[in-house]
Design a protein around this motif. Sequence first.
Motif, PDB file in Angstrom:
ATOM      1  N   THR A 161      14.200  -0.992   6.566  1.00  0.00           N
ATOM      2  CA  THR A 161      12.908  -1.342   5.968  1.00  0.00           C
ATOM      3  C   THR A 161      12.329  -0.155   5.210  1.00  0.00           C
ATOM      4  OG1 THR A 161      12.497  -2.943   7.714  1.00  0.00           O
ATOM      5  CG2 THR A 161      10.584  -2.200   6.463  1.00  0.00           C
ATOM      6  N   ALA A 162      12.310   1.011   5.846  1.00  0.00           N
ATOM      7  CA  ALA A 162      11.794   2.212   5.185  1.00  0.00           C
ATOM      8  C   ALA A 162      12.673   2.602   4.001  1.00  0.00           C
ATOM      9  CB  ALA A 162      11.693   3.365   6.176  1.00  0.00           C
ATOM     10  N   GLN A 163      13.978   2.460   4.142  1.00  0.00           N
ATOM     11  CA  GLN A 163      14.870   2.789   3.028  1.00  0.00           C
ATOM     12  C   GLN A 163      14.579   1.922   1.811  1.00  0.00           C
ATOM     13  OE1 GLN A 163      19.013   2.921   4.263  1.00  0.00           O
ATOM     14  NE2 GLN A 163      18.442   3.989   6.147  1.00  0.00           N
ATOM     15  N   ARG A 164      14.311   0.635   2.022  1.00  0.00           N
ATOM     16  CA  ARG A 164      13.972  -0.252   0.901  1.00  0.00           C
ATOM     17  C   ARG A 164      12.650   0.162   0.262  1.00  0.00           C
ATOM     18  NH1 ARG A 164      16.091  -4.016   4.466  1.00  0.00           N
ATOM     19  NH2 ARG A 164      14.014  -4.695   5.158  1.00  0.00           N
ATOM     20  N   LEU A 165      11.670   0.511   1.094  1.00  0.00           N
ATOM     21  CA  LEU A 165      10.374   0.978   0.589  1.00  0.00           C
ATOM     22  C   LEU A 165      10.583   2.203  -0.299  1.00  0.00           C
ATOM     23  CD1 LEU A 165       7.240   1.410   0.567  1.00  0.00           C
ATOM     24  CD2 LEU A 165       7.558   2.657   2.722  1.00  0.00           C
ATOM     25  N   TYR A 166      11.322   3.182   0.194  1.00  0.00           N
ATOM     26  CA  TYR A 166      11.522   4.418  -0.559  1.00  0.00           C
ATOM     27  C   TYR A 166      12.333   4.165  -1.829  1.00  0.00           C
ATOM     28  CZ  TYR A 166       9.835   6.463   3.791  1.00  0.00           C
ATOM     29  OH  TYR A 166       9.080   6.781   4.898  1.00  0.00           O
ATOM     30  N   ALA A 167      13.304   3.266  -1.775  1.00  0.00           N
ATOM     31  CA  ALA A 167      14.086   2.939  -2.973  1.00  0.00           C
ATOM     32  C   ALA A 167      13.198   2.299  -4.033  1.00  0.00           C
ATOM     33  CB  ALA A 167      15.251   2.018  -2.605  1.00  0.00           C
ATOM     34  N   ARG A 168      12.281   1.408  -3.616  1.00  0.00           N
ATOM     35  CA  ARG A 168      11.347   0.789  -4.582  1.00  0.00           C
ATOM     36  C   ARG A 168      10.481   1.844  -5.264  1.00  0.00           C
ATOM     37  NH1 ARG A 168      10.637  -3.001  -0.426  1.00  0.00           N
ATOM     38  NH2 ARG A 168       8.629  -2.089   0.140  1.00  0.00           N
ATOM     39  N   ALA A 169      10.223   2.936  -4.550  1.00  0.00           N
ATOM     40  CA  ALA A 169       9.389   4.011  -5.107  1.00  0.00           C
ATOM     41  C   ALA A 169      10.217   5.033  -5.893  1.00  0.00           C
ATOM     42  CB  ALA A 169       8.611   4.701  -3.992  1.00  0.00           C
ATOM     43  N   GLY A 170      11.516   4.774  -6.059  1.00  0.00           N
ATOM     44  CA  GLY A 170      12.345   5.638  -6.899  1.00  0.00           C
ATOM     45  C   GLY A 170      13.143   6.702  -6.166  1.00  0.00           C
ATOM     46  N   ILE A 179       0.824  -1.208   0.000  1.00  0.00           N
ATOM     47  CA  ILE A 179       0.000   0.000   0.000  1.00  0.00           C
ATOM     48  C   ILE A 179       0.857   1.257   0.000  1.00  0.00           C
ATOM     49  CG2 ILE A 179      -1.688   1.317   1.352  1.00  0.00           C
ATOM     50  CD1 ILE A 179      -2.767  -1.528   2.212  1.00  0.00           C
ATOM     51  N   ALA A 180       1.858   1.302   0.873  1.00  0.00           N
ATOM     52  CA  ALA A 180       2.734   2.482   0.916  1.00  0.00           C
ATOM     53  C   ALA A 180       3.489   2.638  -0.400  1.00  0.00           C
ATOM     54  CB  ALA A 180       3.695   2.397   2.098  1.00  0.00           C
ATOM     55  N   SER A 181       3.970   1.527  -0.956  1.00  0.00           N
ATOM     56  CA  SER A 181       4.669   1.587  -2.247  1.00  0.00           C
ATOM     57  C   SER A 181       3.767   2.150  -3.335  1.00  0.00           C
ATOM     58  CB  SER A 181       5.151   0.193  -2.669  1.00  0.00           C
ATOM     59  OG  SER A 181       6.159  -0.268  -1.815  1.00  0.00           O
ATOM     60  N   GLU A 182       2.538   1.647  -3.384  1.00  0.00           N
ATOM     61  CA  GLU A 182       1.591   2.124  -4.396  1.00  0.00           C
ATOM     62  C   GLU A 182       1.307   3.616  -4.218  1.00  0.00           C
ATOM     63  OE1 GLU A 182      -3.011   1.339  -5.767  1.00  0.00           O
ATOM     64  OE2 GLU A 182      -1.965  -0.281  -4.734  1.00  0.00           O
TER      65      GLU A 182
END
Length: 149
Positions: free
Chosen positions: A126-135, A96-99
Motif C-alpha cells: 500500500t505504501a509502495q503504491r502511494l510513493y510510486a504515485r508521488a514519483g 491527502i498523503a499523495s497531495e
Amino acid sequence: MSAALTLAAPDHLDRLDALVAAFHAEAGIALPAEQRRAGLAPLLDGIPHGAAYLIGPPRAPIGYVIVTFGWSVEFGGMDGFIDEIFVRPGVRGRGIASEALLSLPRALAAAGIKALHLEVARDNATAQRLYARAGFRPRENAFLMTRKF
C-alpha cells in the motif's frame, strides 16, 4: 480536506508531538516522550539538518512529514530523506498523503534540494503504491543499510 503544508515552528510543538506520538504508537516505536520532544524541538527552531511540516490546517493538523537533509555528490548537492510521514487514520484514503508528497518536492526544490529519498517496508504494498504515485522509484541495485551506534 486540504493537504497544504506548513513549515512547523516552535509554537507547533505540542500539536506535532501529539501526531508523532500517534504514529509511533501505530508503528510500534517505543520512545520516551522527553526523547521524542528533544528530537522534534530543534527541527522547529530552524536547525539546518531538517524540517517538519504540518499537513492540513496548522491549528488542527491532520498529519505531518519530517525531512532530514544531507549532501550527495551523485545528485549534485543537498538531498533530503523523508524520515517520517503520517496522516491520521480517520482521514486516510482521501489522497491527502499523495497531495502532500507531490507538493513537498516543489517546496524543497526552491530551497536547493536535488533529490528526495524515503524508506518503505518491502512488504508494505500500500505504501509502495502511494510513493510510486508521488514519483518515487526504487533504485536498481541499491537498498538501504543501517548501522546503529
